[in-house]
Design a protein around this motif. Structure first.
Motif, short mmCIF file in Angstrom:
data_model
loop_
_atom_site.label_atom_id
_atom_site.label_comp_id
_atom_site.label_asym_id
_atom_site.label_seq_id
_atom_site.Cartn_x
_atom_site.Cartn_y
_atom_site.Cartn_z
N LEU A 1 8.17 10.25 7.61
CA LEU A 1 6.83 10.34 8.18
C LEU A 1 6.27 8.93 8.41
O LEU A 1 6.42 8.05 7.57
N THR A 2 5.61 8.75 9.56
CA THR A 2 5.17 7.41 9.93
C THR A 2 3.71 7.33 10.34
O THR A 2 3.24 6.26 10.74
N SER A 3 2.98 8.45 10.28
CA SER A 3 1.56 8.45 10.68
C SER A 3 0.69 8.68 9.45
O SER A 3 0.92 9.64 8.70
N PHE A 4 -0.31 7.82 9.28
CA PHE A 4 -1.16 7.89 8.09
C PHE A 4 -2.63 7.88 8.50
O PHE A 4 -3.06 7.05 9.31
N ASP A 5 -3.40 8.79 7.91
CA ASP A 5 -4.83 8.93 8.19
C ASP A 5 -5.61 8.44 6.98
O ASP A 5 -5.42 8.95 5.86
N MET A 6 -6.50 7.47 7.20
CA MET A 6 -7.18 6.80 6.08
C MET A 6 -8.66 6.60 6.40
O MET A 6 -9.12 6.90 7.49
N ALA A 7 -9.39 6.07 5.43
CA ALA A 7 -10.77 5.63 5.62
C ALA A 7 -11.08 4.58 4.56
O ALA A 7 -10.57 4.68 3.43
N PRO A 8 -11.90 3.59 4.88
CA PRO A 8 -12.25 2.56 3.89
C PRO A 8 -12.93 3.10 2.65
O PRO A 8 -12.84 2.49 1.58
N THR A 9 -13.62 4.23 2.78
CA THR A 9 -14.37 4.78 1.65
C THR A 9 -13.57 5.77 0.82
O THR A 9 -14.11 6.36 -0.11
N TRP A 10 -12.30 5.96 1.13
CA TRP A 10 -11.47 6.84 0.32
C TRP A 10 -10.82 6.02 -0.78
O TRP A 10 -9.88 5.26 -0.56
N GLY A 11 -11.37 6.15 -1.96
CA GLY A 11 -10.96 5.32 -3.08
C GLY A 11 -11.90 4.14 -3.23
O GLY A 11 -12.76 3.89 -2.40
N ASP A 12 -11.76 3.43 -4.34
CA ASP A 12 -12.62 2.27 -4.59
C ASP A 12 -12.15 1.08 -3.76
O ASP A 12 -10.97 0.72 -3.77
N GLU A 13 -13.09 0.50 -3.01
CA GLU A 13 -12.82 -0.74 -2.28
C GLU A 13 -11.61 -0.63 -1.36
O GLU A 13 -10.74 -1.50 -1.31
N GLY A 14 -11.55 0.49 -0.63
CA GLY A 14 -10.48 0.64 0.34
C GLY A 14 -9.11 0.93 -0.24
O GLY A 14 -8.08 0.55 0.34
N ASP A 15 -9.06 1.64 -1.37
CA ASP A 15 -7.78 1.88 -2.05
C ASP A 15 -6.76 2.59 -1.16
O ASP A 15 -5.56 2.29 -1.22
N ALA A 16 -7.22 3.56 -0.35
CA ALA A 16 -6.27 4.31 0.49
C ALA A 16 -5.57 3.37 1.46
O ALA A 16 -4.34 3.42 1.62
N GLU A 17 -6.34 2.51 2.13
CA GLU A 17 -5.74 1.57 3.08
C GLU A 17 -4.78 0.60 2.38
O GLU A 17 -3.67 0.35 2.86
#
Length: 311
Positions: free
Chosen positions: A49-65
């Motif tokens: 899998l090569t597509s990732f959906d994220m947001a800066p507010t998911w997790g503390d201080e942009g943890d998802a990104e």
């Protein structure tokens, strides 16, 4: 590598399955520890899998990104990064942030966290019709960022058909909207308009916050703090669980379980470029990939049965 589809006329291609990170990096379904977050992202990459959906507010201080960038490592050019703009964490919680200066600041911060020079798809996160989608400066800022090469495409993540249509008028090249076999209305209502405009559709909430996982009975209940408590009354939840089970019994001989059927329903629609699913464990990644691997999609008769049941 996973199977890919064209994302409208953006020039981009995305996997049929996009890894959503909301449930993985927020506590909406309970806490997920960093080791499990990393293992889940790594399993997704290992599965092609090569597509990732994220947001800066998911997790503390942009943890998802940051976690996605770490998992991807040197393979950035193989990946499609989808992230969001328009929400920032303030002293009193999340606030709306769509001014040109704030958009630019958020994009620069995301680029830094993602260790990249461009964002493939930037989504305005729940923009309002009056304050954002009718503001020419927002579109001008996003277009300028695209011209500068910091974005490859931009669009909106919305939850209502009126907002989706407003985003189309604004010039969005991508729409991310809820889409499941129990709640298909938005995509069914806008897919012809998106096709005509060359706008790519990402379907999210494809398992309807776990309802279509096949693990719930009609008497399913949630803890008081669980966000799903506010989404459905006990009667509405029971009715939808029953409806989904009827779909499973009536359709899709190739679907081995409910979640497989739910994913196949989404991908039966050619206008939908990708189904955004939210794994919280490595096993859920594998199950999703295997669930669409047999190419047994719903027939027109099955789709009509579902359509008639909902309408």
């Amino acid at each position: 590598m996973g199977k890919k589809r064209k994302l409208g006329r953006t020039g981009l291609e995305v996997d049929e399955l996009t890894v959503g990170t909301w449930g993985l990096f927020t506590e909406s379904y309970g806490r997920v520890f960093p080791e499990q977050q990393s293992a889940t992202l790594q399993r997704a990459i290992d599965q092609g899998l090569t597509s990732f959906d994220m947001a800066p507010t998911w997790g503390d201080e942009g943890d998802a990104e940051k976690a996605v960038a770490t998992a991807v490592g040197t393979r950035r050019d193989e990946m499609t990064y989808i992230t969001r703009v328009g929400r920032v964490q303030g002293e009193h919680g999340l606030t709306t942030a769509f001014s040109p200066d704030l958009i630019r600041a958020q994009v620069e911060s995301s680029l830094q966290r993602l260790s990249t020079d461009r964002i493939d798809v930037l989504l305005m996160q729940h923009p309002s019709i009056d304050d954002t989608l009718r503001d020419d400066s927002v579109r001008e800022t996003l277009d300028a960022l695209k011209t500068e090469g910091k974005l490859r495409a931009w669009g909106a993540s919305v939850s209502h058909v009126d907002d989706a249509r407003a985003a189309l008028v604004t010039g969005s090249q991508v729409l991310c909207v809820p889409f499941s076999m129990v709640t298909p209305d938005i995509v069914w209502d806008i897919q012809s308009e998106c096709r005509e405009a060359g706008v790519g559709i990402l379907g999210r909430s494809v398992l309807l916050h776990g309802m279509l996982s096949g693990r719930w009975g009609e008497r399913k209940r949630f803890a008081a703090e669980d966000h799903r408590t506010q989404r459905w009354s006990s009667e509405a939840l029971a009715a939808r669980v029953k409806m989904a089970e009827e779909f499973k019994q009536r359709t899709a001989p190739g679907a081995s379980n409910m979640s497989s059927l739910a994913l196949q329903f989404v991908l039966t629609h050619d206008d939908v470029a990708s189904a955004v699913f939210g794994p919280r464990t490595p096993a859920q990644v594998v199950a999703a990939v295997e669930g669409i691997a047999n190419d047994m999609m719903l027939s027109p008769v099955d789709l009509q049965f579902i359509y008639n049941s909902i309408r």
